[in-house]
Design an enzyme around this catalytic site. Sequence first.
Site, short mmCIF file in Angstrom:
data_model
loop_
_atom_site.label_atom_id
_atom_site.label_comp_id
_atom_site.label_asym_id
_atom_site.label_seq_id
_atom_site.Cartn_x
_atom_site.Cartn_y
_atom_site.Cartn_z
N ARG A 227 -5.52 9.41 2.83
CA ARG A 227 -4.34 10.01 3.47
C ARG A 227 -4.14 11.39 2.87
O ARG A 227 -4.45 11.62 1.70
CB ARG A 227 -3.08 9.15 3.24
N HIS A 275 -8.74 13.41 11.72
CA HIS A 275 -8.37 12.00 11.51
C HIS A 275 -9.18 11.07 12.43
O HIS A 275 -8.62 10.30 13.20
CB HIS A 275 -6.86 11.78 11.72
P1 NAP Z 1 -7.47 -1.70 0.83
O1 NAP Z 1 -8.51 -2.73 1.15
O2 NAP Z 1 -6.05 -2.13 0.67
O3 NAP Z 1 -7.97 -0.99 -0.52
C1 NAP Z 1 -7.19 -0.10 -1.23
C2 NAP Z 1 -7.91 0.27 -2.51
O4 NAP Z 1 -7.15 1.25 -3.21
C3 NAP Z 1 -8.03 -0.92 -3.46
O5 NAP Z 1 -9.26 -0.88 -4.15
C4 NAP Z 1 -6.88 -0.69 -4.43
O6 NAP Z 1 -7.07 -1.26 -5.71
C5 NAP Z 1 -6.90 0.81 -4.53
N1 NAP Z 1 -5.62 1.30 -5.03
C6 NAP Z 1 -4.39 1.16 -4.46
N2 NAP Z 1 -3.45 1.72 -5.25
C7 NAP Z 1 -4.10 2.21 -6.31
C8 NAP Z 1 -3.70 2.88 -7.51
N3 NAP Z 1 -2.40 3.16 -7.74
N4 NAP Z 1 -4.64 3.22 -8.39
C9 NAP Z 1 -5.94 2.94 -8.19
N5 NAP Z 1 -6.41 2.29 -7.09
C10 NAP Z 1 -5.48 1.95 -6.19
O7 NAP Z 1 -7.48 -0.56 1.89
P2 NAP Z 1 -8.66 -0.12 2.90
O8 NAP Z 1 -8.70 -1.02 4.04
O9 NAP Z 1 -9.90 0.11 2.11
O10 NAP Z 1 -8.06 1.28 3.40
C11 NAP Z 1 -7.72 2.32 2.49
C12 NAP Z 1 -7.00 3.43 3.22
O11 NAP Z 1 -7.90 4.14 4.07
C13 NAP Z 1 -5.89 3.01 4.17
O12 NAP Z 1 -4.71 2.71 3.46
C14 NAP Z 1 -5.74 4.23 5.04
O13 NAP Z 1 -4.81 5.12 4.46
C15 NAP Z 1 -7.13 4.87 5.00
N6 NAP Z 1 -7.80 4.86 6.30
C16 NAP Z 1 -8.13 6.04 6.89
C17 NAP Z 1 -8.77 6.06 8.11
C18 NAP Z 1 -9.21 7.36 8.74
O14 NAP Z 1 -9.68 7.37 9.86
N7 NAP Z 1 -9.11 8.46 8.04
C19 NAP Z 1 -9.08 4.85 8.76
C20 NAP Z 1 -8.72 3.66 8.14
C21 NAP Z 1 -8.09 3.67 6.90
P3 NAP Z 1 -7.23 -2.86 -5.90
O15 NAP Z 1 -8.62 -3.17 -5.35
O16 NAP Z 1 -7.14 -3.06 -7.34
O17 NAP Z 1 -6.15 -3.50 -5.08
#
Ligand code: NAP
Length: 312
Positions: A227, A275
């Site tokens: 983000r 995006h």
């Molecule tokens: P997810 O499965 O919830 O994974 C989030 C990761 O971030 C986890 O490894 C989590 O740690 C880590 N994290 C969260 N807070 C943290 C902190 N304070 N310090 C260190 N690590 C932290 O999410 P996802 O499905 O991979 O998606 C991630 C993000 O990608 C979404 O939230 C969205 O914003 C973005 N996204 C972007 C697009 C685009 O087109 N640009 C598309 C889809 C998603 P833990 O493993 O320890 O919980």
Amino acid sequence: MTRLIEIRVEDHESAEWAEATARAIGDRDLRLAAPGTPAEQIDYLIYNVDSGLTDFAAYGNLKAIFNTWAGLEAVLGHVAWPEHVPFCRMVEPGLTEGMVEYFTGHVMRYHIEIDRFIADSAAGRWQKIAPPLARNRTVGILGLGALGQATAEALVNLRFNVRGWSRSPKDIPGVDCFHGQDGLQRVLEQSEILVVILPQTPETIGVLNAQTLAQMRRGARIINAGRGPLIDDDALLDALRTGQIAHATLDVFATEPLPQDHGYWKNDKVTVTPHIAAVTRADTGATAIIQQIDRHLAGEPLLHIVDPARGY
Ligand code: NAP
């Protein structure tokens, strides 16, 4: 008893989701709710906040809400759902594959120095400097969730040295995993290319700022598809100007669309993508949701339940 599913997504996506969900339901004892069905009869909601629905009070029998997006910053703090109703974020193969392709492609652009060869070719310059092998290149990944982990696996398969950072400790084959502030510094110090795929939470906003950008290897490259607010834009522009960061590929921004007068546009050290890194595909997304409903009906725990306290 036939369970009812209602679809509440943006208008322009409703028909596609309805068709995909009907296909995914197949011969299960599930049905799409007919328009006008009273909310208290709905069992499962396929949802995103752009539908305009923010109050779930009328949905007295709801068993679960399935968000069609992975990101939650537009939901948490803006939409409240009954505590006993699980709210699941989107994890589906189409979204994951799209993100793996995006990151792999942009990492390879930097790794094999495509831009240099395009410039040399245009200038008629024979400069015989071969890029290193992936095994001699370190790529860091901030965020090792559904998308970060799949990206890490793809990069490990390409033989990159992969370092990852997450909130909790992780054990991923072939990846040196770190957590905590010290862990962040270790990843930043080592990475020549940094992939950012964290969620936006109060803890992650500004994770790349003047101080942390200064901890990075000089001349590193950044690819952010998490983000926009994860990066302090002024600090990044400054780091690009001084050469501390050589180049950035940015898919997400604090304000979208990126305003025309923003310093990222027309900056030859920045590639802006609008995006599009990964989008939820209705066909694979609906299949993933129906599989979740199968789990629920079988008494198994739902996957990917959002924890409002954690922020993702
Ligand atoms: P997810 O499965 O919830 O994974 C989030 C990761 O971030 C986890 O490894 C989590 O740690 C880590 N994290 C969260 N807070 C943290 C902190 N304070 N310090 C260190 N690590 C932290 O999410 P996802 O499905 O991979 O998606 C991630 C993000 O990608 C979404 O939230 C969205 O914003 C973005 N996204 C972007 C697009 C685009 O087109 N640009 C598309 C889809 C998603 P833990 O493993 O320890 O919980």
